[in-house]
Design an enzyme around this catalytic site. Structure first.
Site, mmCIF file in Angstrom:
data_model
loop_
_atom_site.group_PDB
_atom_site.id
_atom_site.type_symbol
_atom_site.label_atom_id
_atom_site.label_comp_id
_atom_site.label_asym_id
_atom_site.label_seq_id
_atom_site.Cartn_x
_atom_site.Cartn_y
_atom_site.Cartn_z
ATOM 1 N N MET A 202 7.434 -5.193 5.572
ATOM 2 C CA MET A 202 6.464 -4.153 5.269
ATOM 3 C C MET A 202 6.584 -3.670 3.829
ATOM 4 O O MET A 202 5.576 -3.443 3.145
ATOM 5 C CB MET A 202 6.624 -2.963 6.216
ATOM 6 C CG MET A 202 5.612 -1.848 5.967
ATOM 7 S SD MET A 202 5.824 -0.438 7.061
ATOM 8 C CE MET A 202 5.300 -1.146 8.623
ATOM 9 N N LYS B 130 -18.995 -1.595 -2.944
ATOM 10 C CA LYS B 130 -18.493 -1.142 -1.646
ATOM 11 C C LYS B 130 -16.993 -1.372 -1.561
ATOM 12 O O LYS B 130 -16.408 -2.093 -2.375
ATOM 13 C CB LYS B 130 -19.197 -1.892 -0.516
ATOM 14 C CG LYS B 130 -18.970 -3.393 -0.543
ATOM 15 C CD LYS B 130 -19.739 -4.105 0.555
ATOM 16 C CE LYS B 130 -19.463 -5.615 0.523
ATOM 17 N NZ LYS B 130 -20.144 -6.322 1.618
ATOM 18 N N TYR C 116 13.873 -11.160 8.581
ATOM 19 C CA TYR C 116 13.678 -11.086 10.019
ATOM 20 C C TYR C 116 13.601 -12.479 10.649
ATOM 21 O O TYR C 116 12.910 -13.370 10.162
ATOM 22 C CB TYR C 116 12.389 -10.322 10.338
ATOM 23 C CG TYR C 116 12.497 -8.834 10.107
ATOM 24 C CD1 TYR C 116 13.374 -8.068 10.862
ATOM 25 C CD2 TYR C 116 11.721 -8.206 9.144
ATOM 26 C CE1 TYR C 116 13.480 -6.702 10.656
ATOM 27 C CE2 TYR C 116 11.811 -6.833 8.932
ATOM 28 C CZ TYR C 116 12.692 -6.089 9.697
ATOM 29 O OH TYR C 116 12.795 -4.739 9.484
ATOM 30 N N ARG D 105 -26.212 -10.128 12.911
ATOM 31 C CA ARG D 105 -25.389 -8.923 12.776
ATOM 32 C C ARG D 105 -26.283 -7.815 12.253
ATOM 33 O O ARG D 105 -27.124 -7.322 13.003
ATOM 34 C CB ARG D 105 -24.145 -9.180 11.905
ATOM 35 C CG ARG D 105 -24.407 -9.864 10.571
ATOM 36 C CD ARG D 105 -23.216 -9.848 9.653
ATOM 37 N NE ARG D 105 -23.638 -9.684 8.268
ATOM 38 C CZ ARG D 105 -22.810 -9.662 7.240
ATOM 39 N NH1 ARG D 105 -21.497 -9.753 7.431
ATOM 40 N NH2 ARG D 105 -23.265 -9.513 6.018
#
Length: 385
Positions: free
Chosen positions: A319, A49, A271, A143
């Site tokens: 990013m 998966k 940053y 779940r």
């Protein structure tokens, strides 16, 4: 002398991500499958998966089946059909579908389907053809899977549908909540509930041939949970949730340094100026970031390897890029930074990064972005014998 606050200039937009290389070693997958087969007398389902845990579903599936896995597992019908389109013919189970999934296609392409509820059973019985199903019992996770209170009714309805020729109940499945913690009482409780579920199914007239409860962690540490089949995903690619077994990591991430600069003590980077150089140092710019799957919150603990040495990051992960503190090493643009790998040469591992980011390796490998250039290393000759 006081130096003005400066930050590294960004790389050219066209260079972002260029040269970053994600290498998948299929020989490691083959090795892990062989090791896992030695750990159990049950059959082995290779769970591929999420694109084979980020390693390539078809490549991992082909390698695993060649190494002895007799089943494949995925979540959606779409993932299962992709395996069929690739020519894989072993049994494939899909276990997490909405009630309006394309069950007609699943049945037509010989995809087994999990049944976690009465609504799913009703939908599957309306499919065109005889569906092979695995009744899914919730064994302690609240779940996916039918809650125990509804299990008796599900088994009775499944028997009626099987008697009418609309389905064939192939198996019963569950999942352990705490298998990564060997000996946890929830594991024994889950196993007892699963055994009750199988007995209940048989009491309703069903004859499931395949009982499966154990995923990777339980396969490695809970042999009483193996039953007829174990479902192994993370362990295929070298991730051991229990920390008990020496599996081979199948993934390596490396990228080039695209810019180098020498900065004085006190120079802030990135940053928020969250990092400042403690002394005169060399900084290297690496063109990958959280847009490629690196966890941003790991920046103040993370390390990478350059010239055989581990080096700390300087400033927050952006990013598209991060900065590494190279100290006094005379590193030049174009040299390689190893972000993570098997650890054989001292490089950081996925486990290291997971610890720095306070997450699990599963999340890291399935979050690696499409900008990374992928290279697949075929299984070494003779490694499957």
């Amino acid at each position: 002398m006081k130096h003005p606050a400066t930050a590294l200039a960004p790389a050219r937009p066209e260079a972002l991500g260029e040269g970053a290389r994600l290498t998948v070693d299929l020989t490691a997958v083959a090795h892990n499958v062989r090791l896992l087969r030695r750990r159990t007398e049950a059959g082995l389902m290779a769970v591929v998966k999420a694109d084979g845990f980020g390693h390539g579903a078809v490549d991992v599936a082909r390698t695993a089946t060649a190494a002895g896995a007799g089943w494949l597992g995925v979540t959606s019908v779409h993932e299962a059909v992709a395996l069929r389109d690739a020519g894989l013919r072993v049994p494939v189970l899909s276990w997490l579908n909405p009630v309006d999934a394309d069950f007609d296609t699943a049945v037509r392409r010989s995809v087994d389907l999990a049944v976690p509820s009465r609504d799913h059973l009703d939908a599957i019985t309306r499919a065109d053809g005889l569906a092979r199903v695995h009744l899914h019992l919730d064994t302690g996770m609240a779940r996916d899977g039918t809650e125990p209170g509804a299990w008796v009714d599900l088994c009775r309805q499944a028997y009626a549908a099987e008697r009418d020729g609309r389905i064939r109940v192939v198996g019963v499945m569950g999942h352990l909540a705490c298998a990564e913690m060997p000996g946890h009482p929830a594991n024994a409780a889950g196993r007892r509930l699963f055994e009750w579920g199988v007995a209940t199914a048989r009491g309703a007239g069903l004859r499931p041939a395949v009982r499966h409860l154990a995923a990777s962690a339980a396969t490695l540490t809970e042999p009483r949970s193996h039953f007829d089949l174990v479902r192994v995903g993370a362990a295929l690619v070298g991730i051991d949730p229990t920390g008990t077994t020496a599996l081979r990591t199948a993934l390596r991430l490396a990228a080039p340094i695209v810019a180098v600069r020498r900065v004085p003590a006190g120079t802030p980077v990135g940053y928020g100026h969250a990092w400042r150089a403690a002394s005169t140092s060399t900084l290297g710019l690496v063109p990958i970031g959280y847009g490629d799957g690196l966890p941003r919150n790991a920046w103040d603990r993370a390390e990478v390897q350059v010239r055989g040495r581990r080096r700390r990051l300087a400033g927050r992960i952006s990013m598209d890029q991060f900065v590494v503190d190279l100290g006094d090493d005379p590193v030049r643009p174009g040299e390689t930074v190893t972000v993570f790998g098997p650890g054989d040469a001292g490089e950081p591992t996925l486990s290291d990064w997971a610890g720095w980011a306070d997450t699990i390796a599963h999340e890291l490998v399935t979050g690696l972005g499409p900008r990374l250039r992928r290279e697949v290393l075929a299984v070494a000759k003779g490694s499957l014998t």
